[in-house]
Design an enzyme around this catalytic site. Structure first.
Site, PDB file in Angstrom:
ATOM      1  N   ASP A 103      -3.597   3.401  43.502  1.00  0.00           N
ATOM      2  CA  ASP A 103      -4.662   2.633  44.142  1.00  0.00           C
ATOM      3  C   ASP A 103      -5.756   3.604  44.589  1.00  0.00           C
ATOM      4  O   ASP A 103      -5.516   4.808  44.739  1.00  0.00           O
ATOM      5  CB  ASP A 103      -4.076   1.879  45.337  1.00  0.00           C
ATOM      6  N   ASP A 139      -8.890   2.832  47.204  1.00  0.00           N
ATOM      7  CA  ASP A 139      -9.243   2.742  48.623  1.00  0.00           C
ATOM      8  C   ASP A 139      -7.984   2.657  49.481  1.00  0.00           C
ATOM      9  O   ASP A 139      -7.171   1.745  49.316  1.00  0.00           O
ATOM     10  CB  ASP A 139     -10.109   1.510  48.883  1.00  0.00           C
ATOM     11  N   ASP A 178      -1.055   1.405  49.078  1.00  0.00           N
ATOM     12  CA  ASP A 178      -0.984   1.390  50.536  1.00  0.00           C
ATOM     13  C   ASP A 178      -0.775  -0.013  51.099  1.00  0.00           C
ATOM     14  O   ASP A 178      -0.792  -0.190  52.317  1.00  0.00           O
ATOM     15  CB  ASP A 178      -2.262   1.985  51.133  1.00  0.00           C
TER      16      ASP A 178
END
Length: 235
Positions: free
Chosen positions: A10, A12, A178
Site C-alpha cells: 500500500d 498512503d 496499514d
C-alpha cells in the site's frame, strides 16, 4: 532465496505519510466552499477508500459519509471534488515523508529477490508523481492505482491484477498495508497479509484484523518474509 516471490505494498500510510498534503488540499477545498478547516488528525481518519470517499467525508466532517448519503448532493460533491483535485495537484509530495524503515525494508526485499508492486486506491494522476517526487518509483516493477481496475480495495481485484502484472501467483505473494482495506484485498486475492501499526486505519485497531502478522516496520516485514518463506520451502 525465499519461497515468496512478490510483495505488494500500500502507499498512503504504509510507505508514505501523505496526510500533511492531503489535509492541506482537503482544508483548501473546505475554505473555498465556505466551510471551517478541520484538524489534520481528523482528516487522517478519512483516508483509506479513495479520493472520492475522502472528499465526501471531508465535506460531511464525518467518517461515516459515503456515496449513498443524501446530505451531500451531487452538485456540491462535484464542486468539492474539482476543488480538491486542483489543490492536491499543487501540493502533492510537498510535505509527504517516507516512513522510518521503508527504504531499508524495500532494499531488503529486493535483496531477497522479490518483485515489488504498489497497490493503492489513490488515482494514477497523483500516485505516479508522488512516487517520483519521493524517490520511491525505482523500487517497483508495477503500480496499480485506484483507477487501474474496475474496483478498488478492499475488493481483491487490484491485488490480483498486480500479481498478474508481476507474473506471480497470489500464493507466492505478500500484501503489506496499514488497514482493513489492504488485508481484505490481500486475503480475498489469496496472498499472505502483513499489516503495519503506524498508518491510517480509519480508526480500526490493527490488532483486531485477520492477518498473518503485524510488523513494526518494513524491515521487520522483510525479515518475516525471509523467515516464513524458508519455513514454507522446507515444509
Amino acid at each position: 532465496m525465499t519461497t515468496f516471490r512478490a510483495a505488494l505494498l500500500d502507499l498512503d500510510g504504509t510507505l508514505l505519510d501523505s496526510i500533511p498534503d492531503l489535509a492541506m488540499a482537503a482544508n483548501a477545498m473546505r475554505v473555498e466552499l465556505g466551510m471551517e478547516v478541520l484538524r489534520e488528525d481528523v482528516i487522517a481518519t478519512f483516508v483509506g477508500k479513495g479520493v472520492d470517499n475522502l472528499v465526501r467525508r471531508t465535506l460531511a466532517a464525518s467518517l461515516a459519509a459515503s456515496q449513498s448519503d443524501s446530505e451531500c448532493d451531487e452538485s456540491l460533491f462535484q464542486r468539492a471534488r474539482e476543488s480538491f483535485y486542483r489543490h492536491y495537484h499543487l501540493v502533492n509530495g510537498d510535505k509527504a515523508r517516507i516512513f522510518d524503515g521503508v527504504l531499508d525494508g524495500l532494499k531488503a526485499m529486493r535483496e531477497l529477490g522479490l518483485k515489488l508492486a504498489v497497490v493503492t486506491n489513490k488515482p494514477t494522476e497523483f500516485t505516479l508523481p508522488l512516487l517520483q517526487r519521493t524517490g520511491l518509483a525505482g523500487f517497483f516493477q508495477a503500480v496499480v492505482c485506484g483507477d487501474t481496475c474496475a474496483r478498488k480495495k478492499p475488493d481483491p481485484q487490484p491485488v490480483q491484477h498486480a500479481c498478474a502484472l508481476l507474473d506471480v501467483a497470489p500464493e507466492y505473494a505478500v500484501t503489506i498495508g496499514d488497514s482493513l482495506n489492504d488485508t481484505q484485498a490481500g486475503r480475498g486475492a489469496g496472498t499472505r497479509t502483513l499489516v503495519v501499526p503506524y498508518g491510517y486505519n480509519e480508526g480500526v485497531d490493527v490488532r483486531t484484523l485477520e492477518v498473518d502478522g503485524i510488523v513494526a516496520t518494513l524491515v521487520e516485514a522483510a525479515d518475516w518474509i525471509a523467515r516464513d518463506g524458508a519455513v514454507l520451502k522446507t515444509a
